[in-house]
Motif scaffolding. Sequence first.
Motif, PDB file in Angstrom:
ATOM      1  N   LEU A   2     -11.656  -6.987  -2.991  1.00  0.00           N
ATOM      2  CA  LEU A   2     -11.162  -7.604  -4.155  1.00  0.00           C
ATOM      3  C   LEU A   2     -10.283  -6.913  -5.136  1.00  0.00           C
ATOM      4  O   LEU A   2      -9.289  -7.419  -5.787  1.00  0.00           O
ATOM      5  N   GLU A   3     -10.517  -5.468  -4.858  1.00  0.00           N
ATOM      6  CA  GLU A   3      -9.618  -4.629  -5.356  1.00  0.00           C
ATOM      7  C   GLU A   3      -8.086  -4.766  -4.980  1.00  0.00           C
ATOM      8  O   GLU A   3      -7.028  -4.720  -5.556  1.00  0.00           O
ATOM      9  N   ASP A   4      -7.963  -4.850  -3.690  1.00  0.00           N
ATOM     10  CA  ASP A   4      -6.633  -5.049  -3.131  1.00  0.00           C
ATOM     11  C   ASP A   4      -5.933  -6.349  -3.593  1.00  0.00           C
ATOM     12  O   ASP A   4      -4.785  -6.340  -3.565  1.00  0.00           O
ATOM     13  N   THR A   5      -6.588  -7.364  -3.472  1.00  0.00           N
ATOM     14  CA  THR A   5      -6.309  -8.516  -4.178  1.00  0.00           C
ATOM     15  C   THR A   5      -5.695  -8.617  -5.666  1.00  0.00           C
ATOM     16  O   THR A   5      -4.516  -9.116  -5.906  1.00  0.00           O
ATOM     17  N   HIS A   9      -1.746  -8.435  -6.633  1.00  0.00           N
ATOM     18  CA  HIS A   9      -1.205  -9.446  -7.412  1.00  0.00           C
ATOM     19  C   HIS A   9      -0.584  -8.765  -8.715  1.00  0.00           C
ATOM     20  O   HIS A   9       0.562  -9.026  -9.180  1.00  0.00           O
ATOM     21  N   LYS A  10      -1.081  -7.658  -9.133  1.00  0.00           N
ATOM     22  CA  LYS A  10      -0.605  -6.791 -10.094  1.00  0.00           C
ATOM     23  C   LYS A  10       0.937  -6.478  -9.731  1.00  0.00           C
ATOM     24  O   LYS A  10       2.058  -6.474 -10.545  1.00  0.00           O
ATOM     25  N   LEU A  19       0.936   1.505  -7.988  1.00  0.00           N
ATOM     26  CA  LEU A  19       1.315   2.261  -6.778  1.00  0.00           C
ATOM     27  C   LEU A  19       0.653   3.531  -6.737  1.00  0.00           C
ATOM     28  O   LEU A  19      -0.048   3.715  -5.326  1.00  0.00           O
ATOM     29  N   PRO A  20       0.501   4.266  -7.715  1.00  0.00           N
ATOM     30  CA  PRO A  20      -0.444   5.411  -7.402  1.00  0.00           C
ATOM     31  C   PRO A  20      -1.715   5.029  -6.714  1.00  0.00           C
ATOM     32  O   PRO A  20      -2.334   5.920  -5.937  1.00  0.00           O
ATOM     33  N   ARG A  63       7.267 -10.140  -2.665  1.00  0.00           N
ATOM     34  CA  ARG A  63       6.227 -10.999  -2.556  1.00  0.00           C
ATOM     35  C   ARG A  63       5.054 -10.517  -1.304  1.00  0.00           C
ATOM     36  O   ARG A  63       5.879 -10.574  -0.109  1.00  0.00           O
ATOM     37  N   ILE A  64       4.149  -9.832  -1.546  1.00  0.00           N
ATOM     38  CA  ILE A  64       3.418  -9.404  -0.438  1.00  0.00           C
ATOM     39  C   ILE A  64       2.396 -10.867  -0.256  1.00  0.00           C
ATOM     40  O   ILE A  64       1.474 -11.092  -1.207  1.00  0.00           O
TER      41      ILE A  64
END
Lengths: 177, 151
Positions: A2-5, A9-10, A19-20, A63-64
């Motif tokens: 969920l954190e990856d999503t 998104h951000k 990025l950090p 766009r990832i």
Amino acid sequence: MLEDTLLRHKYNRGRKDVLPRIYEKYKHDLVSLAAALLQDKSKAEDVVHDLFVSLLETDRQLRINQTLKGYLATAVANRARTASRLSLVRQTTPNSYDPENSVTADNQAVFGEEKQYLVSALAQLPYEQREVILLKIVSGLKFKDIAKSQDVSINTVQGRYRYGLEKLRKLLDGELI
Amino acid sequence: MKPADNIKRQIKNLRTQASAELDKKLHLKFQKALEEKQTQSAYHQPNILRFITSSRIAIAAAVTIIAAAWFVFTYQKPKEQIEPLQTMQIYKSESLSELTSTMSLNAAFQRGGIKAVEEQLAKADKKISRGLKEQLTIKQLLCELGQDDKI
């Protein structure tokens, strides 16, 4: 997951301040992948460094579409491939490139002494086979995504994976505990 | 365990750590980039168009505001806008008294300046001269005065 999503998104919305967090989350995985591909930790760190700097400095929106981990692994593999080709070109010796000779004692120690047989065996594989095996096993990418990143068919990727594993098995016969 | 599975497990465990030097280099770059971005944000005024196009909710809100404003200006006209129309109606009327009234002359002046006033007066003059040309008979005059029965 969920954190990856959320991070993806951000980032897609232009938030470079994520990025950090992305780096902290995946730095060890990415350095490990690049080091296994290039058989050189300093080059591996350069690849990861360059990747994050380009992600930071690019003005265009990236766009990832795939998973964040998959995207980063593919990007590292692409950059490692370029670095590997460059190092091949720079070699001035008339003999053909022998990956086994390029693995120094220091670089073998990168993954620990107990892994030196595996590192040495991986170094003897053709680069394409090594890349497929590492992207599939270490990064968990699908054959479809690997094929797309290498611009070859899925059958070719599956063949490289199968032949690579077979060769590794022969090389490591009796070495692995 | 099959040898292939063992190899896969060993490859999966092939891990190394990112060095502190790499951490330091990248974190410095991240920090610098974020500071630069904050400075730029302070210099630049917020772009309303960029804000509106940043999310779907903002787009929906902008469309709603524009639609509401259009509705208000179209269907709820203030009284001040209605009164000049009435003045215009007086101006357009063909009655002699209305043509020469102060209000209608004022409206004509506002509409087309002194030229419009002159035109309106010429129209009134024409109407008066037409009235003079139509000579009334005594019978018609008595009819108007209500003395028709006495003749």
